[in-house]
Design a protein around this motif. Structure first.
Motif, PDB file in Angstrom:
ATOM      1  N   LEU A 161       0.454  -1.003   0.141  1.00 54.44           N
ATOM      2  CA  LEU A 161      -0.070  -0.236  -0.360  1.00 54.44           C
ATOM      3  C   LEU A 161       1.263   1.508   0.067  1.00 54.44           C
ATOM      4  N   LEU A 162       1.867   1.367   1.081  1.00 56.78           N
ATOM      5  CA  LEU A 162       3.010   2.617   1.165  1.00 56.78           C
ATOM      6  C   LEU A 162       3.130   2.662  -0.615  1.00 56.78           C
ATOM      7  N   GLU A 163       4.394   1.871  -1.512  1.00 61.49           N
ATOM      8  CA  GLU A 163       4.696   1.133  -2.499  1.00 61.49           C
ATOM      9  C   GLU A 163       3.863   2.477  -3.148  1.00 61.49           C
ATOM     10  N   GLY A 164       2.547   1.996  -3.532  1.00 63.04           N
ATOM     11  CA  GLY A 164       1.783   2.849  -3.755  1.00 63.04           C
ATOM     12  C   GLY A 164       1.515   3.853  -4.226  1.00 63.04           C
ATOM     13  N   LEU A 165       1.673   4.627  -2.663  1.00 62.62           N
ATOM     14  CA  LEU A 165       1.976   6.278  -3.023  1.00 62.62           C
ATOM     15  C   LEU A 165       2.390   6.996  -3.992  1.00 62.62           C
ATOM     16  N   ALA A 166       3.515   6.134  -3.870  1.00 64.27           N
ATOM     17  CA  ALA A 166       4.509   6.917  -4.719  1.00 64.27           C
ATOM     18  C   ALA A 166       4.427   7.479  -6.642  1.00 64.27           C
ATOM     19  N   ASN A 167       3.056   5.731  -6.447  1.00 59.98           N
ATOM     20  CA  ASN A 167       2.861   6.603  -8.514  1.00 59.98           C
ATOM     21  C   ASN A 167       1.436   7.693  -8.313  1.00 59.98           C
ATOM     22  N   THR A 168       1.003   8.273  -6.967  1.00 60.08           N
ATOM     23  CA  THR A 168      -0.535   9.000  -6.538  1.00 60.08           C
ATOM     24  C   THR A 168      -0.320  10.195  -6.449  1.00 60.08           C
ATOM     25  N   ILE A 211       5.789  13.233  -3.564  1.00 68.90           N
ATOM     26  CA  ILE A 211       7.493  12.335  -3.361  1.00 68.90           C
ATOM     27  C   ILE A 211       7.750  12.381  -4.414  1.00 68.90           C
ATOM     28  N   ALA A 212       9.245  12.678  -3.592  1.00 67.59           N
ATOM     29  CA  ALA A 212      10.353  12.423  -4.237  1.00 67.59           C
ATOM     30  C   ALA A 212      11.264  11.057  -5.068  1.00 67.59           C
ATOM     31  N   THR A 213      11.440  10.873  -3.590  1.00 69.55           N
ATOM     32  CA  THR A 213      11.654   9.190  -3.450  1.00 69.55           C
ATOM     33  C   THR A 213      10.942   8.226  -2.529  1.00 69.55           C
ATOM     34  N   LEU A 214      10.667   7.155  -2.299  1.00 69.89           N
ATOM     35  CA  LEU A 214      10.100   6.485  -1.737  1.00 69.89           C
ATOM     36  C   LEU A 214      10.473   5.053  -1.081  1.00 69.89           C
ATOM     37  N   THR A 215      10.967   4.654   0.121  1.00 70.26           N
ATOM     38  CA  THR A 215      11.187   3.121   0.009  1.00 70.26           C
ATOM     39  C   THR A 215      11.059   2.753   1.093  1.00 70.26           C
ATOM     40  N   VAL A 216      10.730   1.297   1.074  1.00 74.22           N
ATOM     41  CA  VAL A 216       9.397   0.762   1.711  1.00 74.22           C
ATOM     42  C   VAL A 216      10.145  -0.846   2.099  1.00 74.22           C
ATOM     43  N   ALA A 217      11.169  -1.276   3.697  1.00 71.95           N
ATOM     44  CA  ALA A 217      11.574  -2.364   3.459  1.00 71.95           C
ATOM     45  C   ALA A 217      10.560  -3.028   5.388  1.00 71.95           C
ATOM     46  N   ASP A 261      10.770  20.006   0.419  1.00 73.07           N
ATOM     47  CA  ASP A 261      11.093  20.299   1.219  1.00 73.07           C
ATOM     48  C   ASP A 261       9.926  20.532   2.073  1.00 73.07           C
ATOM     49  N   VAL A 262       9.635  20.998   3.018  1.00 76.53           N
ATOM     50  CA  VAL A 262       8.793  20.619   4.571  1.00 76.53           C
ATOM     51  C   VAL A 262       7.139  20.732   3.530  1.00 76.53           C
ATOM     52  N   GLU A 263       7.312  21.708   3.469  1.00 78.22           N
ATOM     53  CA  GLU A 263       5.512  22.166   2.387  1.00 78.22           C
ATOM     54  C   GLU A 263       5.573  20.667   1.383  1.00 78.22           C
ATOM     55  N   ALA A 264       6.545  20.075   0.862  1.00 81.87           N
ATOM     56  CA  ALA A 264       5.912  19.315  -0.134  1.00 81.87           C
ATOM     57  C   ALA A 264       5.310  17.701   1.011  1.00 81.87           C
ATOM     58  N   LEU A 265       6.282  17.648   2.278  1.00 77.59           N
ATOM     59  CA  LEU A 265       6.279  16.756   2.882  1.00 77.59           C
ATOM     60  C   LEU A 265       4.647  16.568   3.553  1.00 77.59           C
ATOM     61  N   ARG A 266       4.161  18.292   4.232  1.00 72.22           N
ATOM     62  CA  ARG A 266       2.580  18.646   4.561  1.00 72.22           C
ATOM     63  C   ARG A 266       2.149  18.603   3.623  1.00 72.22           C
ATOM     64  N   ALA A 267       2.007  18.115   2.195  1.00 70.54           N
ATOM     65  CA  ALA A 267       0.853  18.235   0.842  1.00 70.54           C
ATOM     66  C   ALA A 267       1.112  16.452   1.495  1.00 70.54           C
ATOM     67  N   TYR A 268       1.762  15.835   0.939  1.00 70.70           N
ATOM     68  CA  TYR A 268       1.743  14.019   1.273  1.00 70.70           C
ATOM     69  C   TYR A 268       1.120  14.222   2.456  1.00 70.70           C
ATOM     70  N   GLN A 269       1.428  14.098   3.539  1.00 60.95           N
ATOM     71  CA  GLN A 269       0.524  14.127   3.979  1.00 60.95           C
ATOM     72  C   GLN A 269      -0.824  14.093   4.157  1.00 60.95           C
ATOM     73  N   SER A 270      -1.014  15.284   3.765  1.00 55.49           N
ATOM     74  CA  SER A 270      -2.519  15.691   3.718  1.00 55.49           C
ATOM     75  C   SER A 270      -2.879  15.309   2.966  1.00 55.49           C
ATOM     76  N   HIS A 271      -2.572  14.311   2.114  1.00 58.52           N
ATOM     77  CA  HIS A 271      -3.296  14.211   0.778  1.00 58.52           C
ATOM     78  C   HIS A 271      -4.125  12.720   1.066  1.00 58.52           C
ATOM     79  N   PRO A 272      -5.249  12.639   0.286  1.00 58.38           N
ATOM     80  CA  PRO A 272      -6.289  11.867  -0.069  1.00 58.38           C
ATOM     81  C   PRO A 272      -5.644   9.952  -0.095  1.00 58.38           C
TER      82      PRO A 272
END
Length: 91
Positions: A22-29, A33-39, A59-70
């Protein structure tokens, strides 16, 4: 670049594999997210967490946008009741 590190311990380790998918699927959505690694943890020692996710964001704004993304909120809704513990480091 801003890095987001999350360690998760599941009440049932069997949920870790689905969480990884599920988490890896977020990278395409989620564009923020600039990069994503899940192990998944392989040794499963008494002090191990089950899953490590590392994402990077412009930047931190992009992180916050990711965290609030549906899409992120949907995955988080699936994860939260299955977690025994979670720790986060943002730098």
């Amino acid at each position: 670049m801003f890095t987001h590190v999350v360690l998760m311990k599941f009440a049932d380790f069997a949920d870790a594999a689905k969480a990884k998918s599920l988490l890896e699927g977020l990278a395409n959505t989620i564009d923020e997210i600039a990069t994503l690694t899940v192990a998944l943890d392989r040794l499963r020692t008494p002090v191990s967490y089950d899953l490590c996710m590392i994402s990077t964001h412009a930047d931190v704004e992009a992180l916050r946008a990711y965290q609030s993304h549906p899409a992120h909120l949907e995955v988080a809704g699936w994860l939260k009741p299955r977690l025994a513990a979670r720790v986060v480091v943002d730098y």
